[in-house]
Design an enzyme around this catalytic site. Structure first.
Site, mmCIF file in Angstrom:
data_model
loop_
_atom_site.group_PDB
_atom_site.id
_atom_site.type_symbol
_atom_site.label_atom_id
_atom_site.label_comp_id
_atom_site.label_asym_id
_atom_site.label_seq_id
_atom_site.Cartn_x
_atom_site.Cartn_y
_atom_site.Cartn_z
ATOM 1 N N ASP A 1 -9.836 -5.429 -4.636
ATOM 2 C CA ASP A 1 -9.281 -4.314 -3.855
ATOM 3 C C ASP A 1 -10.026 -3.034 -4.213
ATOM 4 O OD1 ASP A 1 -7.768 -2.419 -2.525
ATOM 5 O OD2 ASP A 1 -5.838 -3.312 -3.095
ATOM 6 N N HIS B 1 -7.618 -5.635 -0.422
ATOM 7 C CA HIS B 1 -6.420 -4.826 -0.191
ATOM 8 C C HIS B 1 -5.456 -5.483 0.793
ATOM 9 C CE1 HIS B 1 -4.033 -1.222 -0.449
ATOM 10 N NE2 HIS B 1 -4.113 -1.005 0.855
ATOM 11 N N SER C 1 0.831 -1.197 0.000
ATOM 12 C CA SER C 1 0.000 0.000 0.000
ATOM 13 C C SER C 1 0.873 1.256 0.000
ATOM 14 C CB SER C 1 -0.961 -0.052 1.187
ATOM 15 O OG SER C 1 -1.980 0.912 1.075
#
Length: 434
Positions: free
Chosen positions: A203, A234, A157
């Site tokens: 995601d 995610h 991320s």
């Protein structure tokens, strides 16, 4: 691109026209190779062949401490290393700690970092990843186990965005892996580091379209892989291993950190497509050679003394060109369709200059990666001296870096960059009729 209709499909319709032999090179051929010959079973294993242990890292070295994981084997020399950052508001110890012993068991040193602030953005995380690598190679208790020339970064991320940011700032890195990377600050058009990007089909934070956009912004000359994991959200790798990621990330870092072409069989083409929605790559994914020799200067061209030549790019087929036939100091040179005009007529002299118009010289405006290459009134300094090398590269005497272009189009500017000998750094001198 390979599209798969369902996660359970086992065969990939190959779109690759180039395949790579799967025979393994010997350790004598590759001094960085670590571990036994890989198999389809071994690349899926979270516990690899190397026993490993870990040590904590205190704060105070540019990041908020963390943990180092490393093989205990001291008989095989040094190992390549990977620094890993967690995502936004997350802790490495809670999110990605499983990656440390996994990668260490396959022959890497890993430093997982905690960030100075859990709200740090991508550029700050990139800075901390680079600080962690510097600590690992220069001050850590395991620095003698790490090869400082074989380093990589990874993250999830915002940490993945940090890894991409670090790669654009330190092109000597061997690999970067962004796992559902969020990269609001980085321009991947400047990323020269072999890059792997993962996305999750489900995601909604870093969507597949966002990750694809990042991947599409990479230069065509950057080795890369994009992989979308079927059904993944995610956090598909948070707190636990993911089989798709394990069996694809490991070959990628083995190939580019260890120059280990034994692992190409798993990615070129993709050997196991189960759980994969989309797979793209620049196969055959060619790592640099294990030991990269300094380019060998050749004798000056055999064209008659004082004769002019075009300098033709191998990749583009276009010529080194002074835009608009300018004679102004500081005009950057570019690629352009060959036209046999005076602004493309270069003479290589006995003093290693490349002259145009008889009085202007090809000139390096700096010594760093990305330094401009321009024309300037001829003088005797080494930034105007060039070696014509046996592998087709043209290297600057002052910096040792090579003429390089990141594009093949008309108007693509020439720059200096670390010599790697790929076709975007290869040129030939073609004599012009007098």
């Amino acid at each position: 691109m390979v599209k798969l209709a369902a996660a359970g499909i086992a065969a990939v319709v190959g779109l690759f026209t180039i395949t790579v032999a799967t025979g393994s090179a010997s350790a004598a051929d590759n001094p960085y190779q670590r571990g036994p010959d890989p198999t389809q079973a071994s690349v899926t294993a979270v516990n690899g062949p190397f026993a490993n242990t870990s040590v904590s890292v205190p704060t105070g070295y540019g990041f908020n401490g963390g943990r180092i994981y490393y093989p205990t084997d001291t008989s095989q020399g040094t190992f390549g290393a990977i620094a890993i950052s967690p995502g936004y508001t997350a802790l490495f110890s809670a999110e990605l700690a499983w990656m440390g012993p996994w990668l260490a068991s396959h022959g890497f040193v890993v430093i997982g970092i905690e960030t100075n602030s859990r709200n740090d953005f991508d550029t700050a995380r990139g800075t901390q990843l680079l600080a962690a690598l510097d600590y690992l190679t220069q001050q850590s208790p395991v620095r003698d186990r790490v090869d400082p020339s074989r380093l990589a970064v990874a993250g999830h991320s915002m940490g993945g965005g940090g890894a991409l940011s670090a790669a654009t700032r330190r092109p000597s890195l061997k690999a970067v892996v962004g796992i559902a990377p969020y990269s609001p600050s980085s321009n991947l058009a400047n990323d020269r580091v072999p890059t792997m990007i993962f996305s999750g089909q489900a995601d909604t934070v870093v969507t597949p379209s966002y990750a694809t956009g990042l991947y599409n912004s990479l230069p065509a000359t950057t080795e890369s892989v994009y992989l979308e994991v079927a059904g993944a959200d995610h956090g598909f790798m948070v707190g636990r291993s993911n089989p798709v990621m394990v069996r694809t990330m490991l070959p990628f870092v083995k190939m580019f950190i260890d120059n280990d072409t034994r692992y190409s069989q798993f990615l070129c083409p993709l050997l196991d497509s189960s759980g994969v929605v989309t797979y793209r790559s620049t196969c055959p994914l060619l790592p640099s050679t294990p030991t990269t020799p300094t380019p060998t200067p050749t004798d000056p061209p055999t064209t008659p003394p004082g004769s002019a030549s075009e300098i033709v790019g191998t990749q583009s087929g276009r010529c080194l060109d002074v835009p608009n036939a300018s004679r102004n100091n500081g005009t950057r040179v570019q690629l352009y369709d060959c036209n046999k005009q005076t602004n493309q007529a270069w003479t290589y002299t006995s003093s290693k200059q490349l002259q145009v118009y008889g009085t202007m010289c090809l000139d390096a405006a700096g010594t760093a990666n990305g330094a401009a290459v321009q024309i300037y009134s001829c003088h005797s300094q080494t930034n105007q001296q060039w070696n014509l090398n046996s592998n087709g590269t043209i290297s600057n005497v002052q910096s040792g870096r090579c003429l390089d272009t990141w594009s093949t189009t008309n108007g693509a500017q020439i720059q200096l960059y670390d010599c790697h000998g790929r076709t975007n750094q290869q040129f030939r001198l073609a004599a012009l009729a007098r």
